[in-house]
Design an enzyme around this catalytic site. Sequence first.
Site, PDB file in Angstrom:
ATOM      1  N   CYS A 183       0.817  -1.228   0.000  1.00 16.59           N
ATOM      2  CA  CYS A 183       0.000   0.000   0.000  1.00 16.59           C
ATOM      3  C   CYS A 183       0.843   1.267   0.000  1.00 16.59           C
ATOM      4  O   CYS A 183       1.913   1.319   0.622  1.00 16.59           O
ATOM      5  CB  CYS A 183      -0.929   0.010   1.216  1.00 16.59           C
TER       6      CYS A 183
ATOM      7  N   HIS B 185       5.151   5.104   0.844  1.00 18.80           N
ATOM      8  CA  HIS B 185       4.761   3.741   1.182  1.00 18.80           C
ATOM      9  C   HIS B 185       4.119   3.730   2.568  1.00 18.80           C
ATOM     10  O   HIS B 185       4.566   4.424   3.486  1.00 18.80           O
ATOM     11  CB  HIS B 185       5.980   2.814   1.159  1.00 18.80           C
ATOM     12  N   HIS B 186       3.043   2.946   2.701  1.00 20.51           N
ATOM     13  CA  HIS B 186       2.284   2.949   3.957  1.00 20.51           C
ATOM     14  C   HIS B 186       3.122   2.439   5.132  1.00 20.51           C
ATOM     15  O   HIS B 186       2.800   2.706   6.295  1.00 20.51           O
ATOM     16  CB  HIS B 186       1.023   2.085   3.813  1.00 20.51           C
ATOM     17  N   SER B 187       4.186   1.716   4.861  1.00 21.20           N
ATOM     18  CA  SER B 187       5.055   1.262   5.947  1.00 21.20           C
ATOM     19  C   SER B 187       5.737   2.429   6.652  1.00 21.20           C
ATOM     20  O   SER B 187       6.155   2.304   7.806  1.00 21.20           O
ATOM     21  CB  SER B 187       6.115   0.295   5.405  1.00 21.20           C
TER      22      SER B 187
ATOM     23  N   ASN C 174       2.156   3.278  12.267  1.00 25.08           N
ATOM     24  CA  ASN C 174       0.888   2.737  11.776  1.00 25.08           C
ATOM     25  C   ASN C 174       0.074   2.213  12.956  1.00 25.08           C
ATOM     26  O   ASN C 174       0.028   1.014  13.213  1.00 25.08           O
ATOM     27  CB  ASN C 174       1.146   1.617  10.763  1.00 25.08           C
TER      28      ASN C 174
END
Length: 423
Positions: A28, A141-143, A268
Amino acid sequence: MAMEKQITVGEVPVSPFSRLFSMPGLDCFNIVTIGFKNEASPSAFIEGLKNTLLNHPRFSCILETGPDENKPRWIPTKVNITDHVVVPNIDPTIENPDQFLEDYTSNMVFSPIDKCKPLWEIHILNIKTSDAESLVVARFHHSLGDGMSLMSLLLACSRKTSDPEAFPTLVAPKLSKVTNVWWSLANRLCLKIRLMLNTVVEVFKFLLILCSVCDNGTPLTEKPSATRIPNKFIHRVISLDDVKVVKNAMNMDLAKMMEKRSTSRWGNSIGYAIIPLWMRSENDIFEYIRRAKTIMDRKKRSLEPLFSYVLLKLTVEVFGFKALRTLAMRIFGRSTIILSNVAGPTEEISLFDHQISYVAASISGFPQALIVHITSYVNKAIINLGVDLDVIPDPHHLCDHMVEALQMMKSAVEEKCYADLDV
């Protein structure tokens, strides 16, 4: 050997949720579009990013997953800022700049990104659209972090337009004054009892849906969930004042609707609430809002999001990353739409001496045919849709319906006010 002993100096283990968002099927990216009121200067952005973004450790590290999925880590590296800033040559006489922006964003989302460098990039577009004189389209990047983390980062890099030395602020919920201590204690006790009861009910519903119940078939779910991926991203800027008109008529608090504590840590920290959508036709247009408000009040007065967060975290700690991915895909597979919102600054801000016009955000990589993100900026609300064109071939038509529904509610409020005045 423990993972900590295998990590060299400077390396940092990847959190479970950061690892989740880099696994196959859930790779993601956060997509952020920032419109400006003046022409963008690439040199100003490069210099500004060197002094701000690169100071954050996540944006100067490589995500290394390695051959063993139990050993992902962040590895510090030297960043060449020019490798992350893209300035395309754009014909200033282009006929439809709004369409160009949509196509550019959608193509950028699915273009490959070099995983041998930090997973972010910023595209500077000197093109005038309906809502801005120039734009920045960023892909993170969602990380690296969730939406609230990225909004906090934007605020940390920005300054108030009215005071170039001051940091901007987010929406602050109003705190009620305590007038009677005993009444306040009794009220708190009632709220805690309601919190526990709501949590039991909502968690039971969550587990029921997770274990057995699926959404009824709709046009949004006819395509298999494994192949539902948004491939078109559009946004629409509307007046936040129109939303406030409806909000005031329904006795709702907009700050609480978009509330998020400013003390949230980077990363996150994600929890989910599964919300039923009312699909029945009603004669009273406000009935949809009443039902939505009732549901959301109950959800906010429960620990369902915290439960989902703990459930995901325990799953990876006990059963590993494969089980975590299976659980996450099961949650998404048993839902129809992803809805999210992030509150933005309440006053005009500037980024590297560029006055911001609006901020839009979305996400790619989730197996959903429709993802709706709402952001706010000063007196504007920005609707951002990510759609699978095979399921929703005309996202603008859907967005038109959303805006039309808001205008219908606003008109109904005004008619009701006029009627009350006549009486």
